[in-house]
Design an enzyme around this catalytic site. Sequence first.
Site, PDB file in Angstrom:
ATOM      1  N   ASP A  59      16.203 -84.782  12.593  1.00  0.00           N
ATOM      2  CA  ASP A  59      16.565 -83.431  13.041  1.00  0.00           C
ATOM      3  C   ASP A  59      17.045 -83.365  14.488  1.00  0.00           C
ATOM      4  O   ASP A  59      17.030 -82.290  15.097  1.00  0.00           O
ATOM      5  CB  ASP A  59      15.357 -82.500  12.867  1.00  0.00           C
ATOM      6  N   ASP A  68      19.542 -80.508   4.285  1.00  0.00           N
ATOM      7  CA  ASP A  68      19.495 -80.049   5.681  1.00  0.00           C
ATOM      8  C   ASP A  68      20.175 -81.031   6.625  1.00  0.00           C
ATOM      9  O   ASP A  68      20.680 -80.643   7.692  1.00  0.00           O
ATOM     10  CB  ASP A  68      18.047 -79.880   6.148  1.00  0.00           C
ATOM     11  N   THR A  76      12.836 -81.112  -5.236  1.00  0.00           N
ATOM     12  CA  THR A  76      12.829 -80.119  -4.174  1.00  0.00           C
ATOM     13  C   THR A  76      11.517 -80.247  -3.418  1.00  0.00           C
ATOM     14  O   THR A  76      10.529 -80.748  -3.950  1.00  0.00           O
ATOM     15  CB  THR A  76      12.990 -78.684  -4.714  1.00  0.00           C
ATOM     16  N   ARG A  91      18.302 -71.616   1.476  1.00  0.00           N
ATOM     17  CA  ARG A  91      18.749 -72.131   2.773  1.00  0.00           C
ATOM     18  C   ARG A  91      19.462 -73.466   2.628  1.00  0.00           C
ATOM     19  O   ARG A  91      20.356 -73.798   3.419  1.00  0.00           O
ATOM     20  CB  ARG A  91      17.583 -72.225   3.758  1.00  0.00           C
ATOM     21  N   TRP A 107      22.907 -74.575   4.399  1.00  0.00           N
ATOM     22  CA  TRP A 107      23.083 -75.802   5.197  1.00  0.00           C
ATOM     23  C   TRP A 107      24.331 -76.560   4.744  1.00  0.00           C
ATOM     24  O   TRP A 107      25.114 -77.048   5.555  1.00  0.00           O
ATOM     25  CB  TRP A 107      21.876 -76.718   5.068  1.00  0.00           C
ATOM     26  N   SER A 120       8.716 -72.249   4.372  1.00  0.00           N
ATOM     27  CA  SER A 120       8.470 -73.013   3.141  1.00  0.00           C
ATOM     28  C   SER A 120       7.327 -72.389   2.361  1.00  0.00           C
ATOM     29  O   SER A 120       6.158 -72.503   2.765  1.00  0.00           O
ATOM     30  CB  SER A 120       8.153 -74.476   3.461  1.00  0.00           C
TER      31      SER A 120
END
Length: 424
Positions: A123, A188, A248, A260, A264, A387
């Site tokens: 990230d 993501d 998932t 989301r 993304w 989440s």
Amino acid sequence: MKIQHYITGALMIGLGVQAISCSSQKNLTTAKLGLNKEFVKTNLGDAHKQINYLASSIQESDIPTTYKDGKYVNWGSSWWCSGFYPGTVLYLYEYTKDEKLLNEAKRKLKHLEKEKNNKGTHDLGFMLYCSFGNALRLTGDSTAYKGVLSTGAASLATRFHEAPKTIRSWDGGKNWDGQPWTYPVIIDNMMNLEFLTEVSKMTGDKRFRDIAIRHANTTMVNHYRKDYSSYHVVDYNPDNGSIISRKTAQGAFDESAWARGQAWGLYGYTMMYRETGEKKYLEQARNIAKFYLNHPNLPKDLIPYWDMDQNKLTKESKYFNQKDLRDVSTAAVTASALLELAQYTKGSESQLYISKAEQMLKSLSSKPYKADYKEAGGYILKHSVGSIPHKTEVDVPLTYADYYYVEALIRYDRMLNGEKVIKQ
């Protein structure tokens, strides 16, 4: 966003991106805009007041994540959200020219800088590019920021491996079946590729751009269904790149379209077209947008449910009582992405993206989604979902919802000024 002044590798992209630039400028001049300067001024002005209040309510070392039950939640610099607050502050500085905001951002960057050496997360684009990237773009201070960005990109690049041709997302954890992940890659991750492509231009290191392209190509093939909805997680065999499973972690069920995640992908492939001029990325973004905007379960106000297939949950599902929660963060990301996608498309299609983004911005800028002054501790928007499966950050304000909302308003203001949506 773009890093200014250091595009030493620009020639590698060639005339294709130059053609994109000319075409997008033409699209901007022919678009019909339904919102006005007063709308942008009012909402960015309100955001400015909220962020000032938030800044005055936290400690210097705090990096905001959310606000729950009257208390601030700050997960620290290593949390994936750590770059969004300083990034939001910097966007608001760009619009208001309030030097106090720049000083606030610099205070947070001081605590965030050490993450440039963090090789344990995928990230770093969120963490470093949304923060230090904006700082470099707005100040031009290469001494302060260029080294942080280039070191961070090198750290991120260590997570790319040849057989799967992707950047690994997580190093541990288990899937819903209780089995350990082997080499998980989440959708993501598309959002961290801009970091690599921009640092590639900044440093001239082609390796970063190559990694971004290979990751985007692999994700396009393996994450997407025939209807252009995306799986959340693809778990690979790191030895030969074969797919172990598609699962998932944050969606309603493995075959659902976690909201989301769709945003993304839309943002990521739109950006990859901008960065490379490759038409396949543009087509991917257009198809994702078509899936998203035409989804029969998308509410009229265009603020999606946390999972676009949540209506398929039965009473036996442990998420049934939460199935109708909206996710404001998804709408913010989508609005920002659509404004960029509009400048790479033509005619009624381009106008559709603008109109839908406008509708999203109008919804986000009104009740029940926009917070009153001080109501949410200085956060701008309410009703986001982090989440549900992990029971974290459910129906709360979130720092990344604020970031992409402010980014979308900034992009729209540029359109009103007849400028390109993406600053170069």
